[in-house]
Design a protein around this motif. Sequence first.
Motif, PDB file in Angstrom:
ATOM      1  N   CYS A 140       4.601   1.748  -5.253  1.00 35.82           N
ATOM      2  CA  CYS A 140       5.449   2.202  -4.148  1.00 35.82           C
ATOM      3  C   CYS A 140       6.666   1.316  -4.019  1.00 35.82           C
ATOM      4  O   CYS A 140       7.760   1.763  -3.752  1.00 35.82           O
ATOM      5  N   CYS A 185      -1.008   2.475   3.568  1.00 36.77           N
ATOM      6  CA  CYS A 185       0.243   2.965   2.981  1.00 36.77           C
ATOM      7  C   CYS A 185       0.073   4.418   2.574  1.00 36.77           C
ATOM      8  O   CYS A 185      -0.909   4.776   1.951  1.00 36.77           O
ATOM      9  N   HIS A 230       2.146  -3.869  -2.677  1.00 40.05           N
ATOM     10  CA  HIS A 230       1.595  -2.531  -2.856  1.00 40.05           C
ATOM     11  C   HIS A 230       0.944  -2.451  -4.230  1.00 40.05           C
ATOM     12  O   HIS A 230       1.129  -3.320  -5.066  1.00 40.05           O
ATOM     13  N   CYS A 250      -0.056   4.310  -1.563  1.00 37.32           N
ATOM     14  CA  CYS A 250      -1.030   3.589  -2.367  1.00 37.32           C
ATOM     15  C   CYS A 250      -2.232   3.135  -1.570  1.00 37.32           C
ATOM     16  O   CYS A 250      -3.147   2.533  -2.093  1.00 37.32           O
TER      17      CYS A 250
HETATM   18 ZN   LIG Z   1       2.069   1.482  -1.003  1.00 35.20          ZN
END
Ligand SMILES: [Zn+2]
Length: 1593
Positions: free
Chosen positions: A1502, A1459, A1481, A1462
């Motif tokens: 996120c 991601c 997340h 994160c």
């Molecule tokens: Zn994330």
Amino acid sequence: MTLDSPKKRAHCIMEDVDLSSERRKAFREVLSKLKLQKYESRKLGMNDVLEINSGSLKDWTPRKLRDLPWHFLRKVMALNVTARSTSFRCGAPHDQGTRVDEEEQGIDEQIFFFSDSDTKVSVNPLDLLCAVLLCSDSFLQQEILSKMSMCQFALPLLLPALDTPKCNLMLWAMRDIVRKWRPHSLAESRGFREESLVLTAMPTISFVRMGSCSFSKSKLLNEVLSPSQQHHDFFIHQDLSSGNVPREIADGLIEISWFFPGGRKNLDLFSEPVAVTNLRGDIESHWLQFSFLTEVSSAVFIFAENITEREYTLLSSLKESTTKYYFILNRQAGRSSETLAFLNRLAPVLKLKNSHMLMKDSSTNKAKFVEKLQFTIQSIMNSSPKRIGIEDMAVIARELGIQIDEDRVECQTASNCVKEITTEIKDVAYYKQERLRLQGDLWKSLAKVEKEMCRMRRQGDIPAEKYKSQLKDKMLELRKQQNKCDLTDGLTKFIDAIQHLLPLEKHYFLKWMKFQLDHIARGNLSKLRAEYKEKCKSLGDDPKQLAELDKLISSTSLGVEHFMRELGQFYEAEHSMVKEGKILKSGRQFTHLPGIAADLMLEGFPIELIDGDASNIPLQWVTDVLTELHAKLRGRSKMLVLTVLGVQSTGKSTLLNTMFGLQFAVSSGRCTRGAFMLLIQVTEILKKELGCDFILVIDTEGLKAPELAKLEDSYQHDNELATLVIGLSDITIVNMAMENATEMKDILQIVVHAFLRMEKIGHKPNCQFVHQNVSDVSAHEQNMRDRKHLLEQLNEMIKAAAKMEKLNKEIKFSDIMEYDLEKHNWYIPGLWHGVPPMAPVNMGYSEKVYELKRYLFEFIKNRSLKRTPKDVPQFIEWVKSLWNAVKHENFIFSFRNSLIAEAYNQLSVKYSEWEWDFRKEMHLWITEKETAIQNLSPDELEADKSQYEMQQKLLCGEQRILELLKQYFESGAANLHLIEKYREDFIRSAKSLKTELESYSFKKCKEAIHIKKGQHKIANIQAEYMKVIEGKVDMLLDQCRRKESKLENKELEMEFEKMWKETFSELSPICLQKHEIHEDIEFQLRKDLDNRGSSVNQKIQKAGSLMNYRINSFTMRTEYLDFSFTSAVKRWFTKKRSQKTEKLAESLMAQCNSYIEERVYSKADYDETYCRELLHLINEKLQREEVKKLQTSVGFEVDLKLHILGEAAHAFQKMHDDFLKENDPQQRLEKLKPQYFSTFRDHYLEKDARQNRAKEFCDQCLKPALMDYVSKRLGLEIVDDILSSGQSIEYASRSFFQFTVQKKLLEDGNFNNYVKYILNYEKFVKAWIWRHILDYYREAEDLEDLEEEILSTIIKKVRDALEKAKDESITTVSAFLNNFCKVLQKDLVISKDSLVGIQFKNTADPAQFSTFIQTFLPDLQKQILAELKDLEIKSKLSHLPLKPQDEIFKRVFGCGKQCPFCKVPCEAGGGNHKEHFASVHRPQGLGRYQNLVTENLTYSLCSSDVVSNTEFRNSDTDWKDHPYKDYRQYYPHWRIQPDPSITASDYWKFVFKEFNQQFAKEYGAKPANLPADWQKITKEQALESLKEAFTMK
Ligand SMILES: [Zn+2]
Ligand SMILES: Nc1nc2c(ncn2[C@@H]2O[C@H](COP(=O)(O)OP(=O)(O)OP(=O)(O)O)[C@@H](O)[C@H]2O)c(=O)[nH]1
Ligand SMILES: [Mg+2]
Ligand SMILES: [Zn+2]
């Protein structure tokens, strides 16, 4: 009581006894004719009628007598005005055809008998009605009467005594009927009255017959009641079909019908409502009924032909009656004078006047007569007659000994229960506010907070997570307040009743509740609704007023649903308290409520799904009710969901009620709020055919007309409703009243939007458009143009909608739903035939609706072939995920559905298996190929055809996966249609897998050839040497033999030694050339950096020898980062960049290291391509976009290359040296010395050395080859073994793996592990797998089993080869061995030199040699296994050519993307998917994010950020702020979804709060200021949330 003298009454009763037995007999006969006997005791109930059975699918035409009751029931339920007909259809048209032919011959004499043929076989409609009613239970009776009333049929008021001794007043049966009218007194004000029929007091006019009468009373009444120009048959009469069939049981029946004015003075027959009753049969034989009528009526009209003594006596007993009597006399010649005389005698008794006599004869004008009668009635009404309702009639009836249906104990008990609850209700609004508090402001606020939690509109400057925490607190507080409320008295009674009353009583109870509440609310409500409707029509230029009105309606409505809703809220409040640990599980009081509600559902009671007042779903409540339902159905709960959508008050509920015989609330003005769901059972035999156990019908609140859409939130509310409802449904009926095109357009816009969203999430419901109020028969044809136009409009709309949902692709309406222009449009005429309130239901309406229904069933049948319908748990999942997505603003991206996730996961698991099969197959192929290449001669090597074979193999593998994928999608596994859109991803993955394996295999083969070629050179020299030595040995042998004395062992040794030395000194020492590898590498490095400018050159010059550099000594330096462009960038970014760069270096070095290791392991000589490959690896990585962004300096690149190539120089130098040592020809020859000696000795001594040779062959040749074989296969077998072992589930898919890892981390609670997991995911995963494998094989003996298995297979092959080799007319051992090698050339590499030693001077018989070898094999096997066992497992595994850990890693690591915010790794299946996603997340601080200014770690998620109004900036945005909501602009390949619930990310929150300090220390930052409520999260909750996130429950 003013009835007969006691004597006469006794007489009557006597007669009654006779009569009643006679009647009972007739009744039985009728029942048996109609095959209804079995329902005499077990009455027909609503379920019998509602259940979907084969009758619902077939045509209705009755063919036999036994069909008649069902025909009646179905038709009346469907509001068909022909329901009462009992005639059978004449033969089919072609039958008639033949008849016509016959008729041509002349007139059939039978015509005279033909006419009444059906009177013989059929049944009088009234008899049928009586029979059906008497076989029905009270609830069905009620329903039948309600529907009959809509058809404007006269209703049975008093059923004749047939199965009971007394006749029966149908009070209860009429309870449900509500009528609406406008009396002339209100005509001016346009007011109206709406009342329960049985409570409405009005004059009643009765019509009875005395003696026989030659004209039809019923027919006359129909005329009297029919509005002008519109005749309607309220009462059945002779001229109706089968009306002439003699009545067998219906005599004594009193029917009642009404006239209600519509407020139009010139059109209404009467200015006030009036009831008209009609006694079937003669008054003399139905004296009780007649007496009843005289008591309740304002006037009684007696039809008579003449009056004689007998009639006179009969009538004079009425002398104390207060009713007015009228006579309608059919004048008959001859008897009129007598009649007149008696009438005159009666006049004082019955207070008759002239005007009370109406004369009719055949010459009377019918219309005139009717007018006269109407006039008479009007004058009666003008004379302020008594007015009573049916409820009042019951009192009188009771006195007369007539039975009242409402008097049953159960009904009374229920009624009393209800009264206890309802007496409390004086003012509805007040009652709701005070007594139903939970669903009031508390619940409404809750709904708002819940939505705000998803939409984050008022976030302001508060950090997203803090804001969320605040909202969560607020929610909890509201729940707490709800929970604090005590059950009110009323509710307690309500619960008590629905829980403890007997089923029958409960049923009555709920009905009574409805009637009472409706009655209480009606006073205000009907006025408000009318006003609302008026306001709507008069164009809502003042939306505020309308909103007020709407609110008022909502606060003044009160129904059972409000009580149920309140229960739901009690349940929810308690549940959330338990969840928060505020209440012990054992302390719960309301656990039983969902069970009760589920029972109600099973009984066909509608349950609220969406609360339209609060615009919210009580999710926990609904979930638990449905779960209970599922349990009660013992898991057999597959259902088809049918919903209806459309503008308000366009008859949606009416449509559903007509279609299925349901009882959804119907009314003018706003009525349905939110959405209600109702179960319809499917009969057992049809379940299979329809593919479902139930049909779940969802009735929804009307969408607001466009002019009302201005109301606050209304558009949103409508959108939410439509999306949810369409999302749930398999079939959606879109109901449209064609009157207004723009109105339609607006509704369609909403509908289209919802459908588009569904398509995006993989759900494609069917849609039927119903155009109402289209009356023309040819509507369908005429509207072809309209339909085309509609489609055009829909296409337009879908385009617009796609734009709004930010989908940039061409899309057509047919893409988003199964839509057929012809089949999916329905034109239905208006409901009423005429003008309400006196209009009956339009026959066309009923028939069209029925046609639609039949079509729907056909559709369901066909659909069930294609996909299995959802069951209750799946339905729940849909509700949850749809609702969650609806609550967010961006529906498509926030939609998360565990069913889809599950189906996707299943497919991923399967795909992983296929992928591994493919990989394995290629690995095996390569291993064989490598072996074969090793065994090839130089010429053969040149002519190698493996390229072609490889391509075939790869193609085959790819095709197989694609085929399996196809099969899978056709396999009918659950919910496949939902993941259809991912199919492409997997197809792409299969293709890219092929490419990957292709380049891998190609490289492998190339390398094998390279190695082989190197060996050839050496082998040639070797062969030369051996020839020389062998010649020498031969000579020596000759010499020795020639000597006199026999040489001893010792001497032989000496001689041999001497010879060996001499020969060696003679041999020209060919030395392999030794290279300085590092020099070559340095050269290549310089070439690589050649054109990078002088500073680079200088740097390299300064660097000195490569041999000074190792990977381990690399450290990050500030100068590695380039500052020339970004001088303005703050320190923080530098730090981040530095960290990133360091990580980059680390991973690159690790990658290169493993490359180096691999090369070294191959034991080949160094090749310059190795160095080039390394440089390529580095350069490729440095060229990547994300690396370029780091703006590293040239110094970084140089140093990195120095370090990596330094390491390589060391390794490759050693590799080269080792190679030389290993392959030096002289040294290798030296190794063969013992063999040569023993051959020499044995020959000299003429010893039988065949056994020794065989043993040597085993030790020198076979053993290393076998060892090699085992190690080549072991890797594969280990992977297989691990994947098929019990714990393999964790490697089955990426989500499973993530789940297992995170769970273990939580259990261990070790901070360092978390850091490793987060910061160096790849390394962590590798280590994890590695440890797993080691642990696994350390504990179990499995590894040895594997080895043994591999070994046994190959040894068996060896055995076979030995057998085979000796069979083939081979004379020398040498030839035999060559042959043997050939057979096994794909499996074993048998070293050629060792072979030469064995072959030398070997004169043994090949067959025998082979046998000897075979006898040694078992020992050899043991020996090898023992040796393998002694190896340390770690080193053994790390030296396998195919490393199992790497293979497993590939499987779980996937695309390896993380991601962008994160760093959570992607979990998508396959290797080449379009979108990356992760189940949960993490707070970004865990990945080192910190606040620039305060240096506190950030804790935002996120998944929250992407719905919040905050912004982000990073190198990708060029450090400019960009809204999180539009993150896809920068990361189009990521799909970051909002959390499915508040608790979803508890896991990471827990980790953060546990290690906040440590993380801060580790990252050189300050700890985060975590929201207070994170502190409360427990380890258990963390685990729960993990399970939730990965749907592991
Ligand atoms: Zn994330
Ligand atoms: N004239 C006319 N009236 C109809 C028709 N269909 C239904 N009605 C009447 O319209 C009124 C509203 O019907 P409902 O079935 O409650 O309408 P609805 O669409 O469910 O209403 P909401 O749920 O409030 O949106 C009732 O009085 C019906 O009798 C029709 O085709 N023509
Ligand atoms: Mg409705
Ligand atoms: Zn991915």
